[in-house]
Write a protein that holds these residues in place. Structure first.
Motif, PDB file in Angstrom:
ATOM      1  N   LEU A   1       1.313  11.877   2.427  1.00  0.00           N
ATOM      2  CA  LEU A   1       0.514  11.087   3.345  1.00  0.00           C
ATOM      3  C   LEU A   1       0.574  11.670   4.751  1.00  0.00           C
ATOM      4  N   SER A   2      -0.489  11.446   5.500  1.00  0.00           N
ATOM      5  CA  SER A   2      -0.490  11.799   6.916  1.00  0.00           C
ATOM      6  C   SER A   2       0.357  10.785   7.679  1.00  0.00           C
ATOM      7  N   PRO A   3       0.757  11.085   8.918  1.00  0.00           N
ATOM      8  CA  PRO A   3       1.507  10.085   9.707  1.00  0.00           C
ATOM      9  C   PRO A   3       0.759   8.772   9.852  1.00  0.00           C
ATOM     10  N   ALA A   4      -0.564   8.830  10.056  1.00  0.00           N
ATOM     11  CA  ALA A   4      -1.341   7.593  10.232  1.00  0.00           C
ATOM     12  C   ALA A   4      -1.364   6.770   8.949  1.00  0.00           C
ATOM     13  N   LEU A   5      -1.551   7.434   7.806  1.00  0.00           N
ATOM     14  CA  LEU A   5      -1.603   6.690   6.550  1.00  0.00           C
ATOM     15  C   LEU A   5      -0.219   6.189   6.145  1.00  0.00           C
TER      16      LEU A   5
ATOM     17  N   PHE B   1       6.186   5.617  -1.682  1.00  0.00           N
ATOM     18  CA  PHE B   1       5.400   4.453  -2.078  1.00  0.00           C
ATOM     19  C   PHE B   1       4.995   4.659  -3.536  1.00  0.00           C
ATOM     20  N   HIS B   2       5.335   3.689  -4.391  1.00  0.00           N
ATOM     21  CA  HIS B   2       5.095   3.815  -5.824  1.00  0.00           C
ATOM     22  C   HIS B   2       3.805   3.100  -6.203  1.00  0.00           C
ATOM     23  N   LEU B   3       2.850   3.848  -6.733  1.00  0.00           N
ATOM     24  CA  LEU B   3       1.591   3.288  -7.216  1.00  0.00           C
ATOM     25  C   LEU B   3       1.641   3.237  -8.733  1.00  0.00           C
ATOM     26  N   VAL B   4       1.296   2.091  -9.297  1.00  0.00           N
ATOM     27  CA  VAL B   4       1.389   1.891 -10.740  1.00  0.00           C
ATOM     28  C   VAL B   4       0.080   1.297 -11.245  1.00  0.00           C
ATOM     29  N   ALA B   5      -0.378   1.794 -12.378  1.00  0.00           N
ATOM     30  CA  ALA B   5      -1.555   1.235 -13.038  1.00  0.00           C
ATOM     31  C   ALA B   5      -1.113   0.575 -14.337  1.00  0.00           C
ATOM     32  N   GLY B   6      -1.915  -0.364 -14.810  1.00  0.00           N
ATOM     33  CA  GLY B   6      -1.650  -0.948 -16.116  1.00  0.00           C
ATOM     34  C   GLY B   6      -0.972  -2.290 -16.108  1.00  0.00           C
ATOM     35  N   ILE B   7      -0.683  -2.852 -14.915  1.00  0.00           N
ATOM     36  CA  ILE B   7      -0.017  -4.161 -14.914  1.00  0.00           C
ATOM     37  C   ILE B   7      -1.009  -5.304 -14.787  1.00  0.00           C
ATOM     38  N   SER B   8      -2.290  -4.966 -14.552  1.00  0.00           N
ATOM     39  CA  SER B   8      -3.318  -5.997 -14.447  1.00  0.00           C
ATOM     40  C   SER B   8      -3.979  -6.187 -15.795  1.00  0.00           C
TER      41      SER B   8
ATOM     42  N   GLU C   1      -8.098  16.991   9.187  1.00  0.00           N
ATOM     43  CA  GLU C   1      -6.850  17.750   9.242  1.00  0.00           C
ATOM     44  C   GLU C   1      -5.828  17.173   8.267  1.00  0.00           C
ATOM     45  N   ARG C   2      -6.268  16.897   7.063  1.00  0.00           N
ATOM     46  CA  ARG C   2      -5.380  16.286   6.079  1.00  0.00           C
ATOM     47  C   ARG C   2      -4.338  17.306   5.623  1.00  0.00           C
ATOM     48  N   PRO C   3      -3.122  16.840   5.364  1.00  0.00           N
ATOM     49  CA  PRO C   3      -2.086  17.758   4.880  1.00  0.00           C
ATOM     50  C   PRO C   3      -2.386  18.209   3.455  1.00  0.00           C
ATOM     51  N   LYS C   4      -1.787  19.312   3.058  1.00  0.00           N
ATOM     52  CA  LYS C   4      -1.923  19.767   1.678  1.00  0.00           C
ATOM     53  C   LYS C   4      -1.322  18.710   0.756  1.00  0.00           C
ATOM     54  N   HIS C   5      -1.956  18.490  -0.369  1.00  0.00           N
ATOM     55  CA  HIS C   5      -1.547  17.470  -1.344  1.00  0.00           C
ATOM     56  C   HIS C   5      -1.853  16.052  -0.849  1.00  0.00           C
TER      57      HIS C   5
ATOM     58  N   PRO D   1      -3.775  12.563  -0.728  1.00  0.00           N
ATOM     59  CA  PRO D   1      -4.293  11.882  -1.922  1.00  0.00           C
ATOM     60  C   PRO D   1      -5.805  11.687  -1.961  1.00  0.00           C
ATOM     61  N   TYR D   2      -6.532  12.036  -0.874  1.00  0.00           N
ATOM     62  CA  TYR D   2      -7.977  11.821  -0.844  1.00  0.00           C
ATOM     63  C   TYR D   2      -8.693  13.098  -0.425  1.00  0.00           C
ATOM     64  N   ALA D   3      -9.952  13.197  -0.838  1.00  0.00           N
ATOM     65  CA  ALA D   3     -10.772  14.360  -0.511  1.00  0.00           C
ATOM     66  C   ALA D   3     -12.175  13.887  -0.133  1.00  0.00           C
ATOM     67  N   PRO D   4     -12.900  14.642   0.711  1.00  0.00           N
ATOM     68  CA  PRO D   4     -14.272  14.252   1.058  1.00  0.00           C
ATOM     69  C   PRO D   4     -15.147  14.164  -0.181  1.00  0.00           C
ATOM     70  N   TYR D   5     -16.013  13.180  -0.199  1.00  0.00           N
ATOM     71  CA  TYR D   5     -16.947  13.011  -1.317  1.00  0.00           C
ATOM     72  C   TYR D   5     -18.197  12.325  -0.799  1.00  0.00           C
ATOM     73  N   ARG D   6     -19.319  13.044  -0.847  1.00  0.00           N
ATOM     74  CA  ARG D   6     -20.591  12.535  -0.319  1.00  0.00           C
ATOM     75  C   ARG D   6     -20.389  12.093   1.122  1.00  0.00           C
ATOM     76  N   ASP D   7     -20.702  10.829   1.437  1.00  0.00           N
ATOM     77  CA  ASP D   7     -20.541  10.359   2.811  1.00  0.00           C
ATOM     78  C   ASP D   7     -19.185   9.707   3.051  1.00  0.00           C
ATOM     79  N   GLY D   8     -18.316   9.734   2.059  1.00  0.00           N
ATOM     80  CA  GLY D   8     -17.029   9.061   2.199  1.00  0.00           C
ATOM     81  C   GLY D   8     -15.883   9.891   1.647  1.00  0.00           C
ATOM     82  N   PHE D   9     -15.133   9.309   0.725  1.00  0.00           N
ATOM     83  CA  PHE D   9     -13.978   9.993   0.162  1.00  0.00           C
ATOM     84  C   PHE D   9     -13.728   9.476  -1.246  1.00  0.00           C
TER      85      PHE D   9
END
Length: 277
Positions: A126-130, A22-29, A101-105, A107-115
């Motif tokens: 990505l995990s299978p669910a994501l 999945f390709h994520l791109v910034a800068g087109i908006s 149980e997130r896999p290594k690498h 894209p998200y990490a715990p932060y305060r009460d969320g991520f």
């Protein structure tokens, strides 16, 4: 190796032929050049190879001695490019559930009460669910889908998130049958919001059926980020019919039971909803 000695690009050696990218791109908006979108999808054509040939636009990697290159195939640009902040908000329950149980690498990490997005990551796993969630998004956003539009794509994200939430909550009570039985004994089999009884509506088919709702939803609890078992008491749950259960979770944070009852009463006052008694 990066300049600081970290082997942060080792993840480039992980993708296997046939896996989806999945390709994520910034800068087109024009409104926000930092905004990322899901721009397209492709498949890994071959495992990474090490090369001394520089990429077309190497940026700050231009002085590297060698590079990893992954050949891709079947690239398809999205007809609808949903902003990632919207996708992440809709899939927050999925991401929060992954964090234990997130896999290594990942894209998200715990932060305060969320991520939050993991720092310094170039290629994420990505995990299978994501992965399943992203596929749900791209299936409704691809250029080959003639009926694709932004509303359909957004609906696909929300529908996946709702389905995933329902599966995880159902699994929770399957692992805790005593809690479900105790909740029914304490609260009964009638929806506490709209007063629906499945037995009254469907006869023998509906006998004994009701959904049990966490008043403090699993994915919104601080302890959902812990590795231990979640603690739930009878006072923490309530019986809801399937319709009311879905309506509660249409917003994040989830509606309270009082907010749900107010919505039902408001609709009833407008003549658009017949409340069961």
């Amino acid at each position: 190796m990066s300049k600081d000695g970290a082997d942060r690009y080792a993840v480039m050696q992980h993708p296997a032929p046939g896996e989806q990218v999945f390709h994520l791109v910034a800068g087109i908006s024009g409104a926000d050049p930092r905004q990322r979108v899901i721009y397209g999808v492709s498949n890994v054509a071959a495992a990474a190879e090490e090369t001394s040939s520089k990429p077309l636009s190497p940026g700050h990697w231009g002085d590297a001695e060698a590079y990893f290159r992954i050949a891709l195939a079947n690239f398809e640009e999205m007809a609808v490019k949903l902003p990632m902040d919207e996708v992440e908000a809709s899939l927050a329950d999925v991401i929060l559930a992954d964090l234990n149980e997130r896999p290594k690498h990942y894209p998200y990490a715990p932060y305060r009460d969320g991520f939050r997005g993991a720092q310094g990551i170039y290629l994420a796993k990505l995990s299978p669910a994501l992965t399943e969630a992203f596929r749900a998004v791209t299936e409704f956003s691809a250029s080959g889908v003639t009926h694709a539009d932004e509303e359909a794509a957004r609906a696909a994200v929300s529908e996946f998130a709702e389905g995933d939430r329902a599966r995880r909550e159902s699994a929770f009570f399957k692992r805790n049958p005593a809690l479900r039985a105790a909740a029914i004994q304490a609260h009964g089999l009638r929806c506490v919001a709209c007063r629906t009884s499945f037995a009254e509506t469907y006869g023998p088919l509906g006998e004994g059926y009701i959904e049990i709702h966490h008043l403090n939803p699993l994915a919104e609890r601080q302890d959902s980020l812990s590795t231990g078992p979640l603690k739930t008491k009878i006072e923490d749950v309530a019986p809801l019919c399937a319709n009311c259960h879905r309506m509660v979770h249409r917003r994040r944070p989830a509606l309270s039971l009082d907010e749900l009852r107010d919505a039902i009463l408001s609709a009833s006052a407008d003549g658009r909803y017949h409340r069961r008694t």
